[in-house]
Design an enzyme around this catalytic site. Structure first.
Site, PDB file in Angstrom:
ATOM      1  N   LYS A   1      96.398  63.903  93.552  1.00  0.00           N
ATOM      2  CA  LYS A   1      97.305  62.933  92.544  1.00  0.00           C
ATOM      3  C   LYS A   1      97.051  63.172  91.144  1.00  0.00           C
ATOM      4  CE  LYS A   1      93.824  59.663  91.276  1.00  0.00           C
ATOM      5  NZ  LYS A   1      93.611  59.526  89.925  1.00  0.00           N
TER       6      LYS A   1
ATOM      7  N   ASP B   1      91.438  53.932  95.268  1.00  0.00           N
ATOM      8  CA  ASP B   1      92.716  54.675  95.124  1.00  0.00           C
ATOM      9  C   ASP B   1      93.130  55.200  96.907  1.00  0.00           C
ATOM     10  OD1 ASP B   1      92.683  54.950  92.409  1.00  0.00           O
ATOM     11  OD2 ASP B   1      91.909  57.082  92.432  1.00  0.00           O
TER      12      ASP B   1
HETATM   13  O1  C5P Z   1      86.762  52.035  94.037  1.00  0.00           O
HETATM   14  P1  C5P Z   1      86.160  53.183  93.690  1.00  0.00           P
HETATM   15  O2  C5P Z   1      84.853  53.214  94.454  1.00  0.00           O
HETATM   16  O3  C5P Z   1      86.620  54.594  93.613  1.00  0.00           O
HETATM   17  O4  C5P Z   1      85.603  53.042  92.286  1.00  0.00           O
HETATM   18  C1  C5P Z   1      84.455  53.676  91.612  1.00  0.00           C
HETATM   19  C2  C5P Z   1      83.880  52.904  90.654  1.00  0.00           C
HETATM   20  O5  C5P Z   1      84.976  52.932  89.497  1.00  0.00           O
HETATM   21  C3  C5P Z   1      83.738  51.447  90.692  1.00  0.00           C
HETATM   22  O6  C5P Z   1      82.306  51.180  91.077  1.00  0.00           O
HETATM   23  C4  C5P Z   1      83.935  50.769  89.137  1.00  0.00           C
HETATM   24  O7  C5P Z   1      82.855  51.067  88.436  1.00  0.00           O
HETATM   25  C5  C5P Z   1      85.087  51.594  88.692  1.00  0.00           C
HETATM   26  N1  C5P Z   1      86.291  51.000  88.914  1.00  0.00           N
HETATM   27  C6  C5P Z   1      86.677  50.003  88.055  1.00  0.00           C
HETATM   28  N2  C5P Z   1      87.916  49.095  88.523  1.00  0.00           N
HETATM   29  C7  C5P Z   1      88.815  49.720  89.384  1.00  0.00           C
HETATM   30  C8  C5P Z   1      88.294  50.802  90.182  1.00  0.00           C
HETATM   31  C9  C5P Z   1      87.157  51.442  89.768  1.00  0.00           C
HETATM   32  O8  C5P Z   1      85.980  49.374  87.376  1.00  0.00           O
HETATM   33  N3  C5P Z   1      90.154  49.034  89.387  1.00  0.00           N
END
Ligand code: C5P
Length: 329
Positions: free
Chosen positions: A17, A153
């Site tokens: 993406k 995502d």
């Molecule tokens: O959800 P995901 O594991 O992809 O997110 C990785 C990191 O990115 C999270 O641990 C967080 O630190 C940050 N993040 C965030 N806010 C979001 C998505 C991700 O702070 N909406």
């Protein structure tokens, strides 16, 4: 996502993406950030194959495309394995039935630590494929709940179309961009970890939301489908944080801006930058030129246009009940 059934094997193409827009609107009490994003799938795919096993083991083997050297997490930590095991747990809790094991092969074309969502897309593909092979019958809403437990995502990739993504990224509104955009992706040698980029943002800019950018302009541009309009309104709040973490990206950004193309932006938390070109020929020429500059990878690709599900269309997602045609890896 594209699917093909062959005998007892299910093959899935999981797209990458791009973020056409990424604004942080708030800090949440759960440690995540409240986001407003426009994300669009592109025609750069990982390929996954799934086969039922006689025993209950989940066996994952991985292979990387030439030039895409990734240190993939070993099976227990891989998002694909986590997704499948989470689904299994849900099925076994809900219905007290058992699920057979799976042989899964993952062929990586999408660079990692790149902001292209490769791992999330693979996880979404795994949820859909296992739900199908195990005949578990979970709805998209139920799969989305599991998807969010794997990553912010992942629900987007279940949706199969361009979308405005709010909340952590899981509150989706489908977005119709009526034309395909020709894009060039530039993945530098340095990568960036999402959590580190958000942490950098929180340290330097966490409190300030005064200059928040609204999505209205890019939404209008997307509705027009015109590359120069869309290119003008690309936005990514995380760029400054990424550039602070990896200062060498500044030079790359400057070089790309100097090309004078309709649009230049970083996708997600980086480190990939992308160019929106006027047409396929221009994208091809630029990709060829940039491929000699020592970057980890340069791709000429295009955004995927969402249309209603149509078996004769190469770009759409297909319902699993129907055979898939026109699948080209
Ligand atoms: O959800 P995901 O594991 O992809 O997110 C990785 C990191 O990115 C999270 O641990 C967080 O630190 C940050 N993040 C965030 N806010 C979001 C998505 C991700 O702070 N909406």
């Amino acid at each position: 996502m594209l699917f093909r059934r062959q005998n007892n094997e299910l093959e899935v193409l999981a797209p990458a993406k791009l973020n056409l827009f990424l604004e942080i609107t708030d800090k949440r009490s759960d440690g995540f950030h409240e986001l407003d994003m426009l994300m669009v799938p592109i025609a750069l795919y990982d390929t996954l194959t799934f086969k039922l096993r006689r025993d209950d083991e989940i066996a994952l083997s991985t292979r990387c495309a030439v030039g895409n050297k990734i240190a993939l997490p070993a099976a227990p930590d891989n998002l694909v394995t986590r997704a499948v095991k989470l689904l299994r747990q849900r099925i076994e809790t809900d219905s007290a039935s058992t699920t057979s094991g799976l042989d899964i092969c993952l062929f990586k074309r999408i660079p990692a630590a790149a902001g292209l969502g490769g791992g999330s897309s693979d996880a979404a593909a795994a949820l859909v494929a296992a739900n199908y092979l195990w005949q578990a019958g979970l709805s998209t809403v139920e799969l989305s709940e599991l998807a969010l437990q794997i990553g912010s995502d992942v629900p987007f990739f279940l949706s199969g179309s361009a979308a405005r993504c709010r909340g952590r990224g899981e509150l989706l509104t489908p977005l119709n961009i009526p034309a395909t955009l020709d894009v060039v992706l530039i993945k530098p040698r340095v990568g960036l970890a999402t959590a580190e980029v958000f942490a950098e943002y929180a340290t330097h800019q966490g409190g300030s939301v005064d200059d928040r950018v609204a999505a209205d302009n890019i939404l209008g541009a997307c509705a027009s489908g015109r590359a120069p309009e869309i290119g003008k309104w690309l936005y990514n709040r995380l760029v400054d944080s990424a550039l602070r973490l990896q200062p060498e990206l500044q030079q790359l950004q400057a070089e790309l801006l100097a090309l004078g193309l309709p649009g230049v932006q970083m996708t997600g938390s980086g480190s990939t930058f992308y160019l929106i070109c006027r047409h396929a020929r221009q994208a091809r020429n630029i990709a060829e030129k940039l491929s000699h500059r020592g970057h980890a990878a340069v791709f000429h690709t295009r955004t995927l246009v969402h249309r209603s599900l149509n078996i004769n269309s190469e770009q759409d997602s297909f319902p699993l009940e129907q055979p898939c045609v026109g699948l080209s890896p």
